[in-house]
Design an enzyme around this catalytic site. Structure first.
Site, PDB file in Angstrom:
ATOM      1  N   HIS A 204       9.103 -13.740  -2.327  1.00 54.67           N
ATOM      2  CA  HIS A 204       9.159 -13.158  -0.991  1.00 54.67           C
ATOM      3  C   HIS A 204       7.817 -12.608  -0.532  1.00 54.67           C
ATOM      4  O   HIS A 204       7.565 -12.463   0.660  1.00 54.67           O
ATOM      5  CB  HIS A 204      10.227 -12.065  -0.917  1.00 54.67           C
ATOM      6  CG  HIS A 204       9.871 -10.810  -1.649  1.00 54.67           C
ATOM      7  ND1 HIS A 204      10.163 -10.602  -2.977  1.00 54.67           N
ATOM      8  CD2 HIS A 204       9.222  -9.695  -1.233  1.00 54.67           C
ATOM      9  CE1 HIS A 204       9.724  -9.414  -3.344  1.00 54.67           C
ATOM     10  NE2 HIS A 204       9.150  -8.835  -2.314  1.00 54.67           N
ATOM     11  N   LYS A 208       5.199 -12.584   3.660  1.00 50.22           N
ATOM     12  CA  LYS A 208       4.633 -11.485   4.435  1.00 50.22           C
ATOM     13  C   LYS A 208       3.526 -11.992   5.358  1.00 50.22           C
ATOM     14  O   LYS A 208       2.675 -12.775   4.958  1.00 50.22           O
ATOM     15  CB  LYS A 208       4.086 -10.398   3.494  1.00 50.22           C
ATOM     16  CG  LYS A 208       5.157  -9.703   2.670  1.00 50.22           C
ATOM     17  CD  LYS A 208       4.566  -8.613   1.810  1.00 50.22           C
ATOM     18  CE  LYS A 208       5.635  -7.961   0.937  1.00 50.22           C
ATOM     19  NZ  LYS A 208       6.647  -7.259   1.734  1.00 50.22           N
ATOM     20  N   GLU A 242       3.420   1.152  -6.113  1.00 54.01           N
ATOM     21  CA  GLU A 242       4.712   1.621  -5.612  1.00 54.01           C
ATOM     22  C   GLU A 242       4.852   3.102  -5.940  1.00 54.01           C
ATOM     23  O   GLU A 242       4.514   3.523  -7.053  1.00 54.01           O
ATOM     24  CB  GLU A 242       5.860   0.844  -6.253  1.00 54.01           C
ATOM     25  CG  GLU A 242       5.857  -0.647  -5.933  1.00 54.01           C
ATOM     26  CD  GLU A 242       7.011  -1.366  -6.616  1.00 54.01           C
ATOM     27  OE1 GLU A 242       8.067  -1.528  -5.978  1.00 54.01           O
ATOM     28  OE2 GLU A 242       6.858  -1.744  -7.799  1.00 54.01           O
ATOM     29  N   HIS A 266       3.666 -12.060  -7.870  1.00 52.89           N
ATOM     30  CA  HIS A 266       3.037 -11.481  -6.684  1.00 52.89           C
ATOM     31  C   HIS A 266       1.514 -11.415  -6.784  1.00 52.89           C
ATOM     32  O   HIS A 266       0.785 -11.902  -5.910  1.00 52.89           O
ATOM     33  CB  HIS A 266       3.573 -10.074  -6.419  1.00 52.89           C
ATOM     34  CG  HIS A 266       5.043 -10.013  -6.171  1.00 52.89           C
ATOM     35  ND1 HIS A 266       5.782 -11.101  -5.762  1.00 52.89           N
ATOM     36  CD2 HIS A 266       5.918  -8.983  -6.251  1.00 52.89           C
ATOM     37  CE1 HIS A 266       7.048 -10.734  -5.607  1.00 52.89           C
ATOM     38  NE2 HIS A 266       7.154  -9.460  -5.904  1.00 52.89           N
TER      39      HIS A 266
END
Length: 520
Positions: A204, A208, A242, A266
């Site tokens: 995913h 972006k 994060e 990622h």
């Protein structure tokens, strides 16, 4: 109105005139009662429907074990969309029209009769394209991917030879394997029943907007391409931080860890886009070819070299924004003496002409002070004469930072004179903000990825050799760690930027981490 605004509009270049048109099709979501479906997939499909970007007509079937009616499933999805969609509120009229396309098929993934029932349900849609153009989304455990694809093939819902009308495609979620051997086996299992070009491995992160803009920034601006080499670049830093812990995902994290969960996909994907060579065209395979070349150019570490090139870490108790945080070992479903990493920092070298000798520092971690993703290209310092001779280390090197999230934008950092009668220099920045420039919404990653899968555009999906190249890099690191226990220098309190060992990793080359900053 700024007179240049009109000129900027005239210079806007449309690249999607030749874009494939979506055809009427049916979407089957396996694992339809799961969290991903409610939080991401259905809200994304709803927004695409509201924007009139989904095929017309379209049918969406949820396939799951639980017994429920289509009406009950629609009610659950409406509540989920109201909670998790990017707009929070939904238009009741649009939802009613969208929900008319939602159907439910109850069945076990291992039961051939369930696939026969699914086939009959699709056939009942009547229209030929709805029966033949099929997108299968596997939102299930990776251990079920191979069996689902085999069952679909045996039920004649998935044709590998692509003979006959229409098309069939399979979207698979990560994690794709847990090491190179398992990824290779999964690739073999899937390609027994589906052709490689029918398989869409999703990350995913690639959906972006700002990640996609890396290629646009690099290859549509000649001024930066001249700087994107070892002659100008001192090193690069890629950070995905994060400010949350593992939460309810402790059980998953015990199996995956930050290296498998974040670095293997990622971070290496972002690095490949940032460092790849210009593709020969904008076609999907041209772009993916260059990404694979870059991944295969990353120097593989011998297990004995891991200790001096890769740092792992694990968060202990701490505080973020005044809120106390548990240690990782205190989280739900985590072993009390776990040595699983919640933080990774790595130094990679790329053995090709453009990047030879330039270190790439990648890091990711949980319970860090700020949630941010950015790429920082740090240029070589100025020669030690003139201003540099007098200012020494206080004369900062130039840098370009691509902020991927949040506060998306691009910043050029350089030195400027402070106004006044004295001669003082300090770093200043030129900043481009997506929000200030365009003022438009940024679609969710899944909206873009689902639409591309329906169109048959594989650019933003991961190819078989990409997956295997990434696992080759990561497996060497895991081998180097072995079963060693974490040491004191590898723990970090929640709310800090990582273990002291990570700072020492960069200090070996005279570098320091540039931490993402909150941006207004």
């Amino acid at each position: 109105m700024d007179p240049t605004d009109h000129l900027d509009e005239l210079l806007t270049c449309r690249l999607d005139f030749g874009r494939k048109q979506v055809q009427p099709s049916s979407i089957v979501i396996f694992g339809a009662s799961g969290d991903l479906t409610a939080r991401k997939l259905i809200p994304a499909l709803y927004h695409l429907f509201a924007a009139k970007q989904l095929p017309d007509p379209v049918r969406i079937i949820g396939f799951a074990r639980r017994e429920k009616s289509a009406e009950a499933w629609r009610a659950e999805l409406k509540a989920g969309t109201e909670t998790f969609s990017r707009t929070k509120r939904i238009d009741s009229t649009i939802w009613q029209a969208f929900a008319a396309n939602l159907f439910y098929c109850q069945g076990e993934f291992t039961d051939p009769k369930a696939y026969e029932k699914l086939g009959r349900q699709i056939a009942d849609f009547g229209q030929e394209q709805l029966c033949n153009n099929l997108l299968f989304y596997l939102s299930t455990s990776p251990s079920q991917f191979a069996e689902i694809v085999e069952r679909l093939a045996r039920a004649r819902l998935l044709r590998r030879d692509e003979r006959g009308p229409g098309w069939q495609r399979v979207v698979v979620e990560k994690p794709f394997g847990h090491d190179l051997v398992s990824a290779q086996q999964l690739n073999r299992d899937l390609t027994r029943f589906a052709h490689e070009k029918q398989i869409y491995r999703i990350d995913h992160y690639l959906g972006k907007e700002t990640v996609q803009n890396i290629l646009m920034f690099r290859f549509s601006n000649a001024i930066f391409e001249q700087l994107w080499t070892r002659q100008s670049v001192d090193h690069a830093q890629i950070t995905v931080s994060e400010n949350i812990g593992v939460g309810s995902r402790g059980g998953y994290y015990e199996e995956a860890g930050a290296l498998r969960d974040m670095v293997q996909n990622h971070l290496l994907q972002v690095m490949s886009l940032m460092a790849m060579e210009p593709p020969v065209s904008l076609e999907a395979e041209s772009i993916r070819d260059e990404k694979v070349k870059l991944l295969k150019s990353i120097r593989l570490l011998d297990p004995s070299q891991v200790a001096t090139n890769v740092v792992r870490g694990q968060y202990t108790e701490g505080e973020i924004d005044g809120q106390p945080r548990l240690a990782y070992r205190q989280e739900t479903k985590v072993k009390p003496g776990s040595n699983v990493e919640t933080y990774v920092a790595a130094r990679f070298l790329v053995d090709n002409w453009r990047w030879s000798g330039v270190p790439f520092y990648l890091r990711t971690g949980k319970n860090l002070p700020l949630s941010a993703s950015e790429v920082r290209v740090q240029f070589r310092p100025t020669p030690n004469v003139l201003f540099a001779a007098q200012c020494g280390s206080k004369l900062d090197a130039n840098a370009i930072t691509l902020r991927l999230q949040p506060n998306e934008g691009i910043t050029l950092r350089f030195n400027g004179k402070i106004p006044g009668t004295s001669l003082q220099i300090r770093p200043v920045r030129m900043h481009f903000s997506y929000d200030a420039e365009f003022g438009a919404y940024t679609p969710e990653a899944y909206e873009r990825l689902l639409l591309e899968a329906l169109e048959g555009d594989a650019t933003l999906f991961i190819r078989r050799d990409e997956v295997e190249a990434a696992w080759s890099i990561v497996d060497r690191i895991r081998e180097g760690w072995g079963n060693q226990s974490l040491t004191d220098r590898e723990f970090y309190p929640a709310g800090t930027w990582g273990p002291v060992a990570a700072d020492q990793l960069l200090a070996l080359n005279g570098h320091t981490w540039r931490n993402p900053q909150p941006m207004a």
